[in-house]
Design a protein around this motif. Structure first.
Motif: not given
Length: 759
Positions: A756, A759, A635, A544, A731
């Motif tokens: 992001a 999360k 990312k 992530t 994303q």
């Protein structure tokens, strides 16, 4: 015609003559000290008196010529007296002992050629310092009786237990029962006072006459004067140097003794030779190391060449009737303190021994032992100074205990046994330290996994076994160990067997993953890496943005700590040559002091790097960022400004001075970048710019760099529809940070584009 030396040559020649003069004077002083020591050691060894003088001559001339040491003086060794006496009795005659000594010299040369002198490097410095201090203590204790005229124990006898059934302390105790001589006391105390005054009175210290030489001359004069004052003051022969005298030249040949070759095949001779060789070699190496420590120029003597020199000397001593020779601290320390710079003093002292014993023995026999005792006692105080003891104490008990054990051991027994005790204490400390010391290990946050990196040292042996076993036993289920042997030159077979068993059996049973590196198939251990060494599509999709940012933080911490990961870049180059799956894209400045790949400790294929002055955002920069995230799958976008930025500094200074163009410095195309950076300047901060200090100005510039990085992140989010959509969907994350050139740290901050990460 008068010849004049060039100006540049005259000072050099003058200096050479000065040092030659000092070396010769040092040789005289060493000769005066060596003379009674040679005689005393021969007497204590149960050998003919001339054997000690023969060894002194050979040790000075022959060993001095061959040796590579500039300061060491060789001669008959006090530390060998007990062994020599025992071997003479065991072998039945002095001539048979000479045969064993000759063979010992041959073996010693062989040890030198085999480079056995390297053993000297393994003696701890604390033991060597203890050896020096012990010799100093022995000189003081042994010379006090001679200083006061109690001369029953021969000069040069250095062991604690004496041949006359007395010991060092009982000999001193006899002084309290009146076994002194008032004439010797007057000479000895006066000489000692003069020597100490010479060190402390500047005018005397600068004179070219060495104090020890003056002490001996004044001692002879005092002896002649006291002889006229009656029997109570008269210095008898027992208180003087006693050199054997040959009344005729044909009697000189009687001074020499020759080996008994008829016993060449007897095993006892070879056992004696090996014993003499080993003890003499060990004593030479110890003394040589100690003498090098005393050398003001800290020169290093070649130990292998010294063994060859000592071997040659011992062969010659065995052939003509001498005692074993070694490097001797007492004479060497006197030589150094007398100001010697080269081995000319050593050779000259040997020549003086030969000439004076043959030509003027009656004159030598006028030297009072009390004068020589004062010189040796004065030398002893320099070897065992209070400053040395305080320094060893400050170095901690790991240094002090071996030092003090060596000191006491040598004083209470002999040199070899005392050094053995000191070495034993040092080895005990090494063993205890090795058992307690942990194996170097670092917790590494590799790509998607925590790795316990265990770095094996260059030498892995039984001393490391316990510490390594604790690390392996402490690995919990689910952990991953990397056993790294890339720096290990030697690994004991039992250690390799332990590692192989843990890798193949114990680790898998306990649920511990084991990677190995650098073993090169030693004892069946293959190099196997079970963690991810480079970024793959699967890893890129699994991680992530938050995890990637955490990897960047940890990488920066490694960079700051100087613990960068060890990577096989050749391997990474090959595997990423056909495809790339970067995890992040970094928009940085072109400044040479802020390379992103180093700052974050990343490998090949892990990040994109976009660099532009002032890390500003233009259309082409946005295009690169969009490709990195939308096509290549990165990312994380990190806008990295830095302190001390030249582009930001130019923008601030131009705004403060109302300059509108960079054309005057030849950078016409820089105007667009400067204008973009100036959007991050708070106008109030430039108030009274000219009156601000350099420190205040730099704080403002760094604050603008911080604002500019945040502003660039906002521009990316606002002006790229693609990147905004990816950020809103979680994303990707768009963050900013400021790299501090001063300490390598990175300060992270972000705006709404960090959704992001929430999360």
């Amino acid at each position: 015609m008068q010849v004049r030396l060039p100006r540049y040559l005259a000072p050099s020649l003058q200096s050479s003559f000065q040092w030659l003069f000092r070396d010769l004077l040092s040789g005289v002083i060493v000769f005066l000290v060596a003379l009674p020591l040679c005689l005393g050691i021969a007497l204590a060894s149960g050998a003919p008196l001339m054997s000690g003088l023969i060894s002194g001559v050979i040790g000075g001339i022959v060993v001095g010529l061959i040796s590579g040491s500039r300061t060491s003086v060789s001669g008959p060794a006090a530390g060998l007296t007990a062994i020599v006496a025992a071997q003479i009795v065991s072998l039945g005659s002095f001539e048979t002992f000479l045969l064993a000594l000759t063979i010992a010299g041959v073996i010693q040369i062989g040890l030198g050629l085999a480079r056995a002198g390297g053993l000297a490097a393994y003696f701890p410095s604390s033991v060597i310092q203890g050896l020096l201090a012990a010799i100093g203590a022995i000189l003081i204790l042994k010379q006090v009786p001679h200083l006061l005229g109690h001369d029953t124990d021969p000069e040069g006898e250095m062991t604690f237990s004496q041949p006359d059934q007395e010991n060092t302390f009982s000999e001193i105790a006899r002084l309290f029962f009146g076994e002194v001589h008032q004439g010797a006391i007057l000479i000895g105390i006066s000489a000692l006072v003069l020597l100490f005054a010479w060190d402390r009175i500047h005018v005397l210290k600068k004179t070219k006459i060495p104090a020890p030489l003056l002490v001996v001359l004044l001692g002879i004069v005092a002896k002649l004067f006291l002889d006229t004052m009656g029997s109570a003051w008269k210095i008898e022969n027992t208180h003087l140097v006693q050199v054997p005298i040959a009344n005729e030249w044909n009697q000189v040949a009687n001074f020499f003794r020759f080996p008994d070759t008829s016993r060449l095949l007897e095993p006892a001779v070879y056992i004696a030779a090996i014993t003499i060789c080993l003890v003499a070699t060990l004593e030479t190496l110890l003394n040589l190391e100690a003498v090098d420590n005393l050398d003001p120029e800290q020169r290093v003597s070649p130990p292998n060449r010294e063994l060859v020199a000592q071997g040659c000397g011992n062969i010659l001593c065995g052939l003509v009737g001498g005692l074993p020779v070694t490097s001797v601290i007492v004479r060497s320390s006197v030589n150094i303190h007398a100001g010697s710079r080269t081995k000319r003093s050593t050779i000259f002292h040997g020549i003086l021994l030969a000439l004076c014993v043959l030509l003027i023995p009656q004159g030598l026999n006028q030297i009072p032992l009390a004068s020589l005792a004062a010189i040796l006692l004065h030398t002893g105080t320099k070897l065992i100074s209070p400053a040395l003891i305080r320094r060893m104490w400050r170095d901690g008990y790991y240094q002090f205990l071996p030092f003090i054990v060596t000191l006491i051991g040598i004083v209470m027994t002999d040199l070899i046994l005392g050094v053995g005790l000191g070495l034993g204490v040092s080895i005990a400390f090494i063993l205890a330290s090795s058992i307690r010391r942990s194996v170097p290990q670092v917790l590494e946050k590799r790509l998607g996994e925590d790795i316990q990196h265990i770095l094996l040292p260059s030498q892995v042996n039984f001393l490391n076994r316990a510490a390594l076993q604790r690390v392996l036993d402490g690995a919990h289920p689910g952990s991953h160990l990397l056993l790294d042997a890339t720096k290990a030159n030697v690994i004991d077979p039992d250690i390799l067997a332990m590692i192989r068993e843990f890798q193949q059996i114990t680790g898998p049973v306990r649920g511990v993953k084991v990677s190995t590196k650098g073993f090169e198939s030693r004892m069946g251990i293959e190099d196997k890496i079970h963690y991810q060494e480079y970024s793959t599509r699967e890893l890129q999709q699994r991680l992530t943005p938050h995890e990637i940012l955490d990897l960047m933080r940890v990488g920066n911490q490694r960079f700051r700590d100087g613990e960068r990961l060890q990577r096989d870049f050749s391997f990474q180059r090959d595997v990423v040559a056909t495809a790339q799956f970067p995890l992040a894209v970094i928009l940085g400045c072109i400044d040479s002091r802020a390379p992103a790949e180093l700052v974050f400790d990343v490998g090949l294929g892990e990040v994109f790097s976009v660099r532009i002055a002032g890390n500003v955002v233009r259309e082409k920069v946005l295009g690169s960022l969009e490709y990195a995230c939308a096509v290549a799958g990165a990312k994380l976008i990190l806008v990295m400004g830095h302190t001390g930025c030249g582009a930001v500094q130019s923008a601030v200074q131009m705004a403060a001075t109302h300059t509108t163009s960079c054309g005057d410095i030849g950078c016409v195309h820089l105007d667009l970048i400067v204008a973009e950076i100036q959007r991050s300047i708070a106008p109030k901060s430039l108030h009274d710019w000219s009156e601000r200090s350099p420190v205040e100005r730099q704080q403002i510039i760094d604050d603008v760099a911080r604002r500019n990085a945040i502003h660039s992140a906002e521009i990316i989010y606002q002006e790229s529809e693609t990147l905004r959509r990816l950020a809103d969907e979680g994303q990707i994350a768009i963050v900013s940070g400021l790299y501090h050139l001063e300490d390598g740290s990175l300060e992270f901050f972000g705006q709404t584009s960090m959704k992001a990460l929430e999360k």
